[in-house]
Scaffold this motif. Structure first.
Motif, PDB file in Angstrom:
ATOM      1  N   GLN A 299       1.012  -0.862  -0.002  1.00  0.00           N
ATOM      2  CA  GLN A 299      -0.038   0.235  -0.166  1.00  0.00           C
ATOM      3  C   GLN A 299       0.704   1.520  -0.281  1.00  0.00           C
ATOM      4  OE1 GLN A 299      -1.835  -0.392   3.816  1.00  0.00           O
ATOM      5  NE2 GLN A 299      -1.036   1.166   4.845  1.00  0.00           N
TER       6      GLN A 299
ATOM      7  N   ILE B 270       1.466   0.975  -7.225  1.00  0.00           N
ATOM      8  CA  ILE B 270       0.900   1.253  -7.343  1.00  0.00           C
ATOM      9  C   ILE B 270       0.412   1.242  -9.036  1.00  0.00           C
ATOM     10  CG2 ILE B 270      -1.381   2.259  -6.581  1.00  0.00           C
ATOM     11  CD1 ILE B 270      -0.119   2.293  -3.526  1.00  0.00           C
TER      12      ILE B 270
ATOM     13  N   THR C  38      -1.752  -1.420 -10.906  1.00  0.00           N
ATOM     14  CA  THR C  38      -3.544  -0.636 -11.052  1.00  0.00           C
ATOM     15  C   THR C  38      -3.752  -1.176 -12.374  1.00  0.00           C
ATOM     16  OG1 THR C  38      -3.384   0.243  -8.857  1.00  0.00           O
ATOM     17  CG2 THR C  38      -5.170   0.406 -10.400  1.00  0.00           C
TER      18      THR C  38
END
Length: 524
Positions: free
Chosen positions: A67, A375, A379
């Motif tokens: 994250q 990320i 994604t």
């Protein structure tokens, strides 16, 4: 009566606009500071949003969940302060640039480089100068990152000596070194690194198929010739006309004939270089060369550690030793103090880069530490996978996506470690070989290197450019390199699609489709 000004083309007006907008930004140092602040703020926003991505990291060979890491909480603030020095000292280009420039400084201060270039320019036909520089840039990537520090500034000097715009020479060399990073006549460390990650992705998917280090070799050879032509045309038809006439200072001696002492100095330096290369061959030969190491994983001899870092010290020696011999012969170097003065002068010329590198290194470190690049890549890859595109449209979409991601993550291996486990099995499902997927990625990864401020050597190239135009800014560099980036991306993609349509092997035993393998197995 003044001659009417030539009307500028649409492309030239667009590049003028890019340069104008880009140069309205403050000094590049403050651009890096501003982008660092944006990264800090965005990291907090994404962290607060709780964005988490799960992906298989082929480089680490493990399933990973990450994250965003905030830089606005106490831990993040500690990182900003405590890592500032290590971010700077560990910045990859610092060692490359400073070690190489010690040697280049001796060769330049002694006059060897100037004399060698005057002789070279008198031998190389004017019409082939651009092609020689682009080609030299492309093949230089076999020597790790040394091409950035050696070929790029030499490209500018050679153009200046030929009474052409030095920034055009710098751009041509930079396009070859960085834009053509995945092309070469030989396979090297990058091929080994990427094929290893591809194989890890295949193993993770339970597929026994293996990709060899030579898996893209045939295509890379053709790409070297192809990109040399494209880079030459872009330089002479787009970049040079856009830059216009150069009004800076040319050194008058560059047009003079070599003196007897200079000729003698070059001859002795040439023999010294030849002897140095013979000694190098003895040290690196695969039979008894001491620079080979034993790979702890495979148990086999490898030269990769030397090719990754050791070659920089070799470059230092190959410039400094002949430089000293030349200087001794011409009388420019008379004592050890002169040699140190030459090295000091080389370092002095890099003072602007060192200042800029401090702030550039912080930005790149923040972007990596916050996981924003990973990320974005993960994604975006999952989004593309969910679109159910196939065939040529999928290849094109994958190339465009990888080229975009390359603007945010500089490391080719880091991006491929994230993307390979997703796209290699995905492409296999539509009958495309892992070698084809890997080559499509390499086309994209190389093409946008030259317009990304997050690319490790971007700040250094900007400093080189400012030697010839002190008003140059980020806008000047991006507007100069944008035609190369777009041309390489479009033309190289078309070449790959033609290769795919003709079903040609990408390397020895490396097909573009899996059906080609099955056909060969049936035939055998």
């Amino acid at each position: 009566m003044e001659a009417p000004q030539k009307k500028r083309s649409v492309v030239q007006r667009f590049l003028d606009w890019v340069e104008k907008v880009g140069n309205k930004l403050p000094h590049p140092v403050f651009v890096f500071i501003f982008l660092s602040l944006i990264t800090i703020i965005v990291s907090e926003i994404v962290y607060r949003a709780g964005v988490t991505v799960d992906f298989f990291d082929a480089k680490a060979n493990e399933q990973t969940s990450i994250q965003a890491v905030s830089l606005m909480n106490p831990e993040g603030l500690r990182y900003i302060f405590n890592s500032a020095t290590s971010n700077f000292t560990g910045f990859a280009p610092m060692g490359t640039v400073l070690v190489t420039m010690l040697g280049v400084g001796v060769a330049e201060w002694s006059g060897m480089i100037g004399s060698a270039l005057r002789k070279l320019i008198s031998k190389v036909p004017h019409s082939l100068l651009t092609m020689v520089i682009v080609f030299a840039g492309i093949i230089s990537n076999i020597a790790s990152d040394a091409g950035y520090v050696v070929v790029v500034p030499l490209g500018a000097i050679m153009f200046a000596g030929a009474r052409r715009h030095p920034i055009a020479g710098l751009a041509a060399a930079f396009a070859g070194v960085s834009g053509g990073f995945s092309a070469n006549l030989l396979f090297g460390p990058t091929d080994a690194l990427l094929s290893g990650i591809t194989n890890a992705a295949l193993q993770a998917a339970g597929n026994p198929y293996e990709v060899a280090i030579t898996s893209n070799w045939y295509f890379l050879i053709v790409s070297t010739i192809f990109l040399t032509i494209v880079g030459t045309l872009i330089t002479e038809k787009v970049v040079e006309p856009h830059l216009g006439d150069y009004h800076g200072d040319f050194e008058e001696h560059e047009a003079e004939e070599l003196t007897v002492q200079e000729e003698k100095g070059l001859s002795r330096a040439g023999w010294t270089l030849l002897i140095s290369l013979i000694v190098t061959f003895i040290l690196v030969n695969p039979w008894f060369g001491p620079l080979h190491e034993i790979d702890p994983e495979t148990g086999e001899k490898t030269l990769q550690p030397f090719m990754n870092t050791g070659i920089l010290f070799l470059v230092f020696l190959l410039f400094s030793v002949p430089g000293v011999v030349y200087g001794k012969t011409t009388g420019k170097i008379n004592s050890s103090f002169d040699i140190v003065e030459a090295m000091t002068e080389g370092m002095r010329s890099m003072s602007g880069f060192i200042v800029m590198a401090f702030f550039a290194s912080q930005l790149i470190a923040y972007f990596s530490h916050t996981n924003l690049g990973i990320i974005l890549a993960s994604t975006g890859a999952e989004f593309l996978k969910a679109r159910n595109i196939s065939g040529i449209p999928l290849i094109i979409a994958f190339i465009l996506f990888s080229a975009f991601i390359n603007l945010f993550i500089g490391s080719a291996s880091a991006k491929w470690a994230i993307l390979a486990p997703i796209f290699v099995p995905m492409f296999i499902a539509i009958n495309l070989s892992p070698e084809m997927t890997q080559m499509a990625y390499r086309v994209a990864d190389s093409s946008t290197n030259i317009i990304s401020p997050l690319m490790n050597y971007f700040a250094m190239i900007l400093v080189f450019m400012q030697r010839y135009d002190k008003k140059s800014g980020i806008g000047t560099l991006i507007s100069t390199m944008l035609p190369y980036s777009m041309a390489f991306l479009v033309c190289w993609t078309i070449l790959l699609l033609i290769w795919y349509s003709l079903n040609l092997p990408l390397g020895p035993g490396a097909p573009v489709t899996l059906s080609m393998i099955r056909s060969l197995m049936v035939y055998m």
